[in-house]
Design an enzyme around this catalytic site. Structure first.
Site, PDB file in Angstrom:
ATOM      1  N   LEU A  20       0.765  -1.225  -0.088  1.00 29.63           N
ATOM      2  CA  LEU A  20       0.041   0.060  -0.126  1.00 29.63           C
ATOM      3  C   LEU A  20       0.911   1.124   0.055  1.00 29.63           C
ATOM      4  O   LEU A  20       1.572   1.401   0.882  1.00 29.63           O
ATOM      5  CB  LEU A  20      -0.919  -0.086   1.168  1.00 29.63           C
ATOM      6  CG  LEU A  20      -1.835   1.115   1.330  1.00 29.63           C
ATOM      7  CD1 LEU A  20      -2.989   1.119   0.225  1.00 29.63           C
ATOM      8  CD2 LEU A  20      -2.492   1.100   2.590  1.00 29.63           C
ATOM      9  N   ASP A  21       0.743   2.287  -0.845  1.00 26.24           N
ATOM     10  CA  ASP A  21       1.219   3.457  -1.099  1.00 26.24           C
ATOM     11  C   ASP A  21       2.951   3.438  -0.926  1.00 26.24           C
ATOM     12  O   ASP A  21       3.435   4.400  -0.634  1.00 26.24           O
ATOM     13  CB  ASP A  21       0.749   4.554   0.148  1.00 26.24           C
ATOM     14  CG  ASP A  21      -0.687   4.567   0.081  1.00 26.24           C
ATOM     15  OD1 ASP A  21      -1.287   4.493  -0.973  1.00 26.24           O
ATOM     16  OD2 ASP A  21      -1.171   4.965   1.327  1.00 26.24           O
ATOM     17  N   ALA A  22       3.187   2.341  -1.504  1.00 32.22           N
ATOM     18  CA  ALA A  22       4.562   1.932  -1.339  1.00 32.22           C
ATOM     19  C   ALA A  22       5.156   1.928  -2.845  1.00 32.22           C
ATOM     20  O   ALA A  22       6.446   1.627  -3.048  1.00 32.22           O
ATOM     21  CB  ALA A  22       5.224   0.788  -0.639  1.00 32.22           C
TER      22      ALA A  22
END
Lengths: 284, 284, 284, 284
Positions: free
Chosen positions: B227-229
C-alpha cells in the site's frame, strides 16, 4: 577526479550526437554526463559532455585540436573545452551588505564550491574584517563618478594579475562600464534583488511594496551593458503578505538572493551554463 | 506528428550512446528528444530517444527487430518501442470526489492530453452525470469485501475488451488486489493525498493535522501490492498554517492532488517515465 | 524600541478579546501587533499582543501582576509576558557541519537576529576557528555513551552560568537526554534534515534517495524526549530529480536546512511561537 | 451557518479594537474570525470580524445602523457589513480557453465555492456546450471595436437584471471600458497570465520566453482602467527550463492561472479581500 568538459553549439543537423559520441568512444572516454538541447525555433544545437580525463586516449593539450579536426570542422561547431583542474579563480565584488558574501564563503569553507578566491574588491571597508578572517586579500577601492574609469582600470589590472576567470558581484551596488564588461563577456555574474524583468534598477523591494505584489524574487544573471538585462541564470521567489513592510521584504529577499546567487555560481563553476542570444541553457 | 519513442535500459558500458545514435543517424532519424541517465551506484544506463517516424528509413514494424539485432543484442539491452499514434487508451477509476476527474476531463477537452478514454468505472453513481456529459461510458460497479474478487474480474474483462493501455485511479478509494495489478504492471497510476512516505493509508490530511505539519503534499505513483509504496512519479506540496482545520487541509490538498496526478499522467502518456527498482526516472 | 509581548491561552469564551484590549487601552498601550487563534476542535483561545513599553501606563514589573488580577484570573488564563530587552541569550550546539552555523552567525552579524550568543558548545573541534573569529567562546565537550550524563551536567551548568534562554541544535548530531530537556521545555530548537514525519532518525537523505521521492525537506522543531517528534515550528522543501545522488541531496538539503532553522529561530526570538499539544501556533 | 462579516478601515488610533470587540461582546456575538492590520506608513487601521448571526443580539437589519452610531462614528470609520446568505452572485466572462472555466465549475460542483452563477457571457461560442451542461445560461455576445460600447451596455443590463454581485474574467481576452468598470469597482476579477508587473499586455508567455526567465507566473487582480495595473489579489509561479517552448509555457502557466484565479475568487467570496490604495489586504 580529473574531468574534461566539452561545450558545443552549431546549426542543428543530423549526425551530431552520433559523431561526438563516436569521438569520445573511439578515444575510450568514460562519459560522466551528457546533455543536448535543440532550439527548434532558431535551428541550433547545443551539447555538453563531461568525461574522465585520466583514462582518455588523447593528451590534455591535444584534445581540442583533435576534436576540431575530426568533428567540429565537419559540423561548423563553436566549442569550448574546459578542465575542472586547476580550480577556477573567482573574484568577489562587494559593498556593505554581508549576506551573499557569507553564503559564498560558507560554501567555499565547506568544500561545496571548488574554487579559489584570490581577492575581494569593495568600495567600502565594512566587510574587510570578515574577508580577512578567511585569509583572502581585501582591496578597498572607493569609486564615484569622478574616478570610475580610473578605478576600473586598476581593478582590471588586479584581476589580470590574479588570473581571475570570472567575477561575482555579491551586491556590489555599482554599475560596471561597457569597457570593463568587454574584458569579461558572460563572466560577470550579478544578483539583482527582484524577479526580473519586474523592478529593474534601484530599490526594487520598495517598488515591489508599492505595487503590492504577493511574491518577491531575485535574479542571478550575466552582466551586459544594458542594466539588469543580461542573460538570466537563475531565479527564485518568496511569498510576502500585506503586513510585510519594505524592511521585511529586504530581509525575506536576502534569503532568496543568497541562494539564487550561489546556485548560479555553482552552475557557472561546473560549466553547466551556456549563454546564447541573451538567454541561458542550464544543463543541470 | 508521427513519433517513435525508444526506451532503453542496460548495464552501463562504453559505446552505448555512440551505437544508438549511429543507428538513428544511419536510418535518417530526425531526433526530437534524447536523454540519458547513468545510475552510478548500480551501474545501469537508461536512455530515451524520440524521432520523427515518417521520414525514418525503417518501416514501423521493422524498427524493433532491426534495433534488436543491430544494437540491443550487443549491449544486452532491455528496450521498449512506442508510437504516439494511435492514441493511448486510458481508463479512469473514480469514487465520489470530483476534483481530479474534472481536471483530467478539462485537459482532454482542451487537447492538452492526447489520449482516448474508453470508459470510467466507479463504485458510486455520484459522478455519472458529469462523465456522461462528456460522452464517455460510465460503469457503476459497486465493490465491497464480499464481491471484490468477482468485480475485479469483470473490471479486467471490461478493460481488455476496451483495449485499455493504462489505468488512472483518480481518488478511487479502493485497494486493487495483487491479481489485478499483475495484469497492469507499472500501468496503474494512483494519487495519494499525502507527501509520501509520510502518512501512508487512510485519512492522511487528518494525520497531517494531528502532527502539526506546516506543509502538506500529494504523491502520484504506480500502484504495487504494498500500500502506497510503489514508484513515485511526481509530488507537490502546499503550505498550511495553524488556523487551517482538517477540512481546510482537504481543500488545499485537492488543488495539489489534481495538478500532481495530471502531471504524472502527462509524463506517462509521453513515455517519459521509466520505472526501475521501485523508483522512477523522469525524462522531462 | 522597548516592547512588551503578551502570550495568552485559555478556554475559549466570549469577551476575551474585549477584556484584553480594554486592558491595553485603559493603560494607554500603543498596540503594535495583535493576533488571535481559536482552536474550535478543543475549544481553546490563543492570543499574542505586542505594544510599546515606554509610553505604557504601568511600570514594567507591575504589568504581569496587574494583568493577572484584572484580566487573567477572570478567564482562567495562562499567560507569559516578555520584553524584547535585554536581548535573549542563545546557546548554539554544533558538531562538524558548518552551513547552519554560518547562516546564524551571518544573521547576527548583519543585525537580522537581535540576540546574544554567550557560547557555542561542540563535541568536535572543527568549527572552533570560525566561532572564535566571531569572538564567541567555544567549548569543546566530546561526548559518547560512557560520559553523556556527566557531560550534560557540565553543559547545563555552563548554560545556567551564562544565563542562556534557549538552545539551538545547529546540526549537533547528538541526542539530548530527557533530564536535559526538562530544564529547557520548548526551549531547545533542532533542525532535522527531512520533511517530518517522513524519514525520522539517522541518514534521512539516504532514506529519501532509496524511496525515490521527488521532493526533500527539512523541519525545525522543539526537541522532546521522543526522537524527531516534537512540535514542528517550520518546514521547507526542495525539488530533486532522478539524477541527484545522495550527495546531491545532502547539498540541496543544506540550503533548505539553514533557511528553515533560521526562520524558526527568528519566530522564537520574536515570541511568535506558541507550543500547544505537540503543535505550534505561529503568529507571523 | 449564518454569518455576519464586518470590514472596517479608519485612521489608526488607540481604542479601536477595544471598542469593536466591546460592541460584539455586548450583543453576545460569537466571534468566528477576527483580524487586524495597521499600515504604519500611512497610519491606517484595517479590521475584519466574522460572527454567528443567529445568536446575535441585534436584528440583521439593525446591525449596520447600530454599529454606525455606537462605534463607527466615534472613530470616523468606513465600514462594510456582509452576510454569507443569500449566496453571492458571480458572472463569468469567458472567451475560447476552457481551463479556468472548468476549474471554477469544478469547485462550484463540489461545493467548495458557495456561490450562484446566474450567467456566463462570451464573445465566442466555443464554451457554450460545457456551460449549458452545467445548466447555466450562456450569452453569446460578440464584441469588436465597432460595437463595444453598445455590447457593454447590454452586458451591464444583463448583469443588473441578474443581480450580479461581482464578475470574473476567466481569460476573457477583452478590455472592459472605464464606463463599465465604474459600475463594478473592485468587483471585476481578472487573471493575467504573467507575474505582474512583468509582461503587462498581450502574449506574456511569449515575452517571458524571449526574455529567458526561469520562472513564470500568473496574477489575479481587480480590474481598473489602467491595463493590468489594478490591486493584486493573488500570485503564483512555476519553474520553467531552457527546453520549454512558448507552447510549453502556455500549458505550464495554465495550471498556475486556474489555481490563482480560483484562490482569488475564494478570498473575494469570503470577504477576505480589502482593496486600498491599489493594493490588497488579504485576511486569510
Amino acid at each position: 577526479m580529473n574531468k574534461a568538459i566539452l561545450i558545443i553549439q552549431c546549426p542543428d543537423q543530423k549526425g551530431i550526437v552520433a559523431n561526438v559520441s563516436d569521438f569520445l568512444y573511439k578515444y575510450q572516454g568514460n562519459i560522466l554526463e551528457v546533455d543536448q538541447h535543440v532550439d527548434q525555433e532558431i535551428g541550433m544545437f547545443f551539447m555538453r559532455a563531461a568525461w574522465e580525463l585520466d583514462s582518455f586516449g588523447i593528451e590534455k593539450d591535444a584534445i581540442g585540436p583533435t576534436f576540431e579536426k575530426e568533428v567540429a570542422n565537419i559540423f561548423g561547431m563553436n566549442f569550448e573545452l574546459h578542465f575542472n583542474l586547476p580550480k577556477p579563480r573567482m573574484a568577489l565584488f562587494v559593498s556593505k551588505l554581508s549576506h551573499c558574501l557569507f553564503d559564498i564563503l560558507s560554501r567555499v569553507y565547506s568544500g561545496q564550491f571548488d574554487v579559489d578566491i584570490p581577492l575581494v574588491i569593495s568600495n567600502h571597508l565594512d566587510l574587510k574584517r570578515v574577508v580577512t578572517a578567511f585569509r583572502i586579500p581585501f582591496y578597498h577601492m572607493p569609486v564615484d563618478k569622478s574616478n570610475k574609469a580610473e578605478v576600473e582600470k586598476e581593478q582590471i589590472a588586479l584581476l589580470k594579475e590574479n588570473k581571475v576567470d570570472f567575477i561575482v558581484l555579491a551586491r556590489y551596488m555599482q554599475i560596471l562600464s561597457g569597457d570593463f564588461l568587454k574584458q569579461y563577456p558572460n563572466k560577470v555574474i550579478n544578483i539583482h534583488h527582484s524577479f526580473l524583468p519586474a523592478f529593474v534598477g534601484a530599490k526594487p523591494y520598495h517598488a515591489a511594496y508599492e505595487r503590492g505584489v504577493k511574491i518577491i524574487g531575485a535574479t542571478a544573471h550575466y552582466v551586459t551593458e544594458e542594466l539588469d538585462a543580461g542573460p538570466i541564470i537563475e531565479q527564485e521567489v518568496a511569498r510576502v503578505r500585506h503586513h510585510n513592510t519594505p524592511t521585511d521584504l529586504v530581509q525575506i529577499g536576502q534569503d532568496v538572493e543568497k541562494v539564487v546567487l550561489s546556485k548560479a555560481i555553482k552552475y557557472h563553476l561546473e560549466r553547466k551554463v551556456l549563454a546564447y542570444r541573451n538567454k541561458t541553457i542550464i544543463f543541470y
